[in-house]
Design an enzyme around this catalytic site. Sequence first.
Site, short mmCIF file in Angstrom:
data_model
loop_
_atom_site.label_atom_id
_atom_site.label_comp_id
_atom_site.label_asym_id
_atom_site.label_seq_id
_atom_site.Cartn_x
_atom_site.Cartn_y
_atom_site.Cartn_z
N CYS A 1 41.95 42.67 51.61
CA CYS A 1 42.08 41.14 50.92
C CYS A 1 40.84 40.00 51.73
O CYS A 1 41.42 40.53 53.12
CB CYS A 1 41.90 40.29 50.04
SG CYS A 1 41.47 38.93 49.51
N LYS B 1 42.00 29.36 36.54
CA LYS B 1 42.17 30.91 36.91
C LYS B 1 43.20 31.56 37.25
O LYS B 1 43.65 32.85 36.36
CB LYS B 1 41.22 31.11 37.65
CG LYS B 1 41.34 32.53 37.78
CD LYS B 1 40.28 32.79 39.11
CE LYS B 1 40.52 32.51 41.32
NZ LYS B 1 41.17 33.55 41.68
N ASN B 2 44.19 31.12 37.87
CA ASN B 2 45.72 31.31 38.21
C ASN B 2 46.61 31.16 37.57
O ASN B 2 47.79 31.40 37.37
CB ASN B 2 45.89 31.32 40.11
CG ASN B 2 45.03 31.32 40.89
OD1 ASN B 2 44.09 32.37 40.21
ND2 ASN B 2 44.54 30.68 41.54
N ASP C 1 43.73 27.03 48.22
CA ASP C 1 43.10 27.30 48.17
C ASP C 1 41.57 26.10 48.12
O ASP C 1 40.70 26.12 47.19
CB ASP C 1 43.05 27.73 46.32
CG ASP C 1 43.33 28.81 46.28
OD1 ASP C 1 43.47 29.87 46.50
OD2 ASP C 1 43.90 29.13 44.93
N ARG D 1 34.09 34.48 40.03
CA ARG D 1 35.61 34.91 39.73
C ARG D 1 35.80 33.42 39.00
O ARG D 1 36.87 33.93 38.69
CB ARG D 1 36.27 35.75 41.24
CG ARG D 1 34.84 37.22 41.05
CD ARG D 1 36.22 38.17 41.90
NE ARG D 1 37.34 37.09 42.06
CZ ARG D 1 38.54 36.66 42.99
NH1 ARG D 1 37.59 37.02 44.24
NH2 ARG D 1 39.62 36.60 42.90
N ARG E 1 47.39 40.72 52.50
CA ARG E 1 48.50 40.59 51.12
C ARG E 1 49.28 41.45 50.62
O ARG E 1 48.91 42.20 49.84
CB ARG E 1 47.01 39.90 49.75
CG ARG E 1 46.64 38.54 50.40
CD ARG E 1 45.44 38.26 49.27
NE ARG E 1 45.35 38.18 47.95
CZ ARG E 1 44.69 37.61 47.61
NH1 ARG E 1 43.75 37.83 46.97
NH2 ARG E 1 45.69 36.30 46.31
N1 EPU Z 1 53.47 37.78 50.60
C1 EPU Z 1 54.04 38.40 51.28
N2 EPU Z 1 54.49 39.66 50.25
C2 EPU Z 1 54.30 38.89 49.07
C3 EPU Z 1 53.44 38.54 48.13
C4 EPU Z 1 52.90 38.15 49.71
O1 EPU Z 1 54.66 38.76 52.30
O2 EPU Z 1 54.96 40.74 48.64
C5 EPU Z 1 52.80 36.97 51.24
C6 EPU Z 1 50.50 36.84 51.22
O3 EPU Z 1 50.39 37.32 52.69
C7 EPU Z 1 50.44 35.35 51.88
C8 EPU Z 1 51.62 34.63 51.25
O4 EPU Z 1 53.11 34.99 51.38
O5 EPU Z 1 50.84 35.40 53.30
C9 EPU Z 1 51.80 34.22 49.66
O6 EPU Z 1 50.83 34.81 48.59
P1 EPU Z 1 50.40 34.33 47.61
O7 EPU Z 1 51.87 36.21 46.72
O8 EPU Z 1 51.44 33.44 47.01
O9 EPU Z 1 49.60 35.05 46.19
P2 EPU Z 1 49.28 35.79 45.30
O10 EPU Z 1 49.75 35.45 44.09
O11 EPU Z 1 48.45 37.38 46.07
C10 EPU Z 1 48.30 33.49 44.68
C11 EPU Z 1 46.71 33.05 44.11
C12 EPU Z 1 45.10 33.17 45.03
C13 EPU Z 1 46.47 32.01 46.40
C14 EPU Z 1 48.25 31.89 46.24
C15 EPU Z 1 48.09 31.60 47.21
C16 EPU Z 1 46.13 34.23 41.64
C17 EPU Z 1 45.81 35.23 40.99
N3 EPU Z 1 46.14 34.14 43.27
O12 EPU Z 1 47.40 34.77 45.12
O13 EPU Z 1 44.58 31.88 45.01
O14 EPU Z 1 45.62 31.91 47.49
O15 EPU Z 1 48.38 32.05 45.36
O16 EPU Z 1 48.53 29.96 46.63
O17 EPU Z 1 47.56 32.97 41.27
C18 EPU Z 1 42.01 31.81 44.99
O18 EPU Z 1 42.44 31.33 43.67
O19 EPU Z 1 41.06 31.71 45.16
C19 EPU Z 1 43.62 32.77 45.35
C20 EPU Z 1 43.32 33.69 46.03
#
Ligand code: EPU
Length: 432
Positions: free
Chosen positions: A116, A22-23, A307, A399, A121
């Site tokens: 979320c 998915k991701n 995850d 999802r 996030r």
């Molecule tokens: N963060 C910041 N600032 C930002 C972006 C992120 O501080 O601008 C922080 C977040 O708050 C968090 C950390 O950085 O503490 C990591 O967040 P990341 O941005 O990597 O998460 P994401 O890209 O929004 C993806 C996956 C998530 C998974 C995370 C971590 C997708 C669509 N989602 O989210 O997947 O948990 O990476 O590996 O790729 C799931 O599949 O259940 C899911 C939540």
Amino acid sequence: MDIFRICGGNPLHGKVKVSGSKNSALPLFAASLLTEEETILENVPDLSDVNFMAEILTELGAKVIRISSNSWSIIPSSIVHYAPYELVRKMRASICLLGPLVARLKRAEIPMPGGCVIGNRPIDLHVRALEALGAKVQLSGGVVKVDGKNISGNSVFIGGRHGSTVTGTANALMLAVLTPGSTVLEGCACEPEITDLCHMLESMGANIQGIGSHLLKIEGVDKLSGCKHRVIPDRIEAGTYILAGAITGGELTIEGIDFGHMGSFLDLLKTSGVSLVPQNQSIISSVPTSLKPLEVVTLPFPGFPTDLQAQMCALASITEGLSVITERVYPSRFMHVPELLRMGAHISIEGSSAIIRGAKRLTGAPVMASDLRASAALILAGLAAEGETWVQRIYHLDRGYEKFEHKLQKLGAKVERLPESELPKSISSANN
Ligand code: EPU
């Protein structure tokens, strides 16, 4: 809304095939906007999030066709730069549209995807990357508005307090590939899903060095072309099935695994006593002796994935001894804990750690899923518990897990999807 009824206590046996990630799939759909030509995506999981993404792309003007259950064609000959709130709010991954829209149209307007349940996030790191490449970003009326008329290559560090950002790296990368000049992105996420994105961008004609590392060097090109790309296997789904086998004391063959994506998880399970025998691209998992307690710290890749943290809490709940599971990526991602307590687990939260004293057994109970991985954890707990577990709000599960109940049923699990109206009166009135 559907619910799951689970009759627990059955060890799972048999073979299960892992679906596409998915991701990976969601940013790859976004990346297809970087060209006017056709992109064909294969091994796409059949999930509600994928359908939302296809709807958003259609709304943007792309011609999106589902060729078969797991293949899609996307032809974005002519697209607009704004996406509707009604669709974007359903899925956080829609933030990944920012990079491609700015790269292709030099502007984008995307509503903030909103809060979320797994924790805070923010998108400050996405914004840092866009601004470093010369874009002007403002938040107005809940919409992120980006003016990218003057973008050009630059160097920027995009790591944050909790490590690297996965979708932030995807956004920066998708912008940089069509941005004039050289871009150096430091502190990138190196999750397999980012590597998969890099490979697809390369087959579209992008020039990227350092793939798989924290430092990506990109030489912008004028134009990208269409491509055909196969989505990588879902490492989180694979891990969830391995844990389903372990928690029920069964023996499973999980097919279609990329071992290079799962090192920290597999290593930890072996330490705990799960037997994991690799065979080509499959793994045979069984539990020859009683499991040892676990010490887990979630970290960005190649560390233990956040995850799989909730599902690991479920396993630790019936593993004799004291396990400690610390969440470093989303420090408050423990919404599954109060529900596991309802099933007889002994868990206390200390800061960003769950301290888990393994119970002899869990007992079935009505529980409420709060998010995707929490849903999976509660279902695993239900499979191991004595008696009947009713899991509500399983739309979260749809999802991210393709045909979850069907795959589990084939392994011998007694799980069925029912309409909410089938919930026993005693449970539904307790909800009110
Ligand atoms: N963060 C910041 N600032 C930002 C972006 C992120 O501080 O601008 C922080 C977040 O708050 C968090 C950390 O950085 O503490 C990591 O967040 P990341 O941005 O990597 O998460 P994401 O890209 O929004 C993806 C996956 C998530 C998974 C995370 C971590 C997708 C669509 N989602 O989210 O997947 O948990 O990476 O590996 O790729 C799931 O599949 O259940 C899911 C939540």
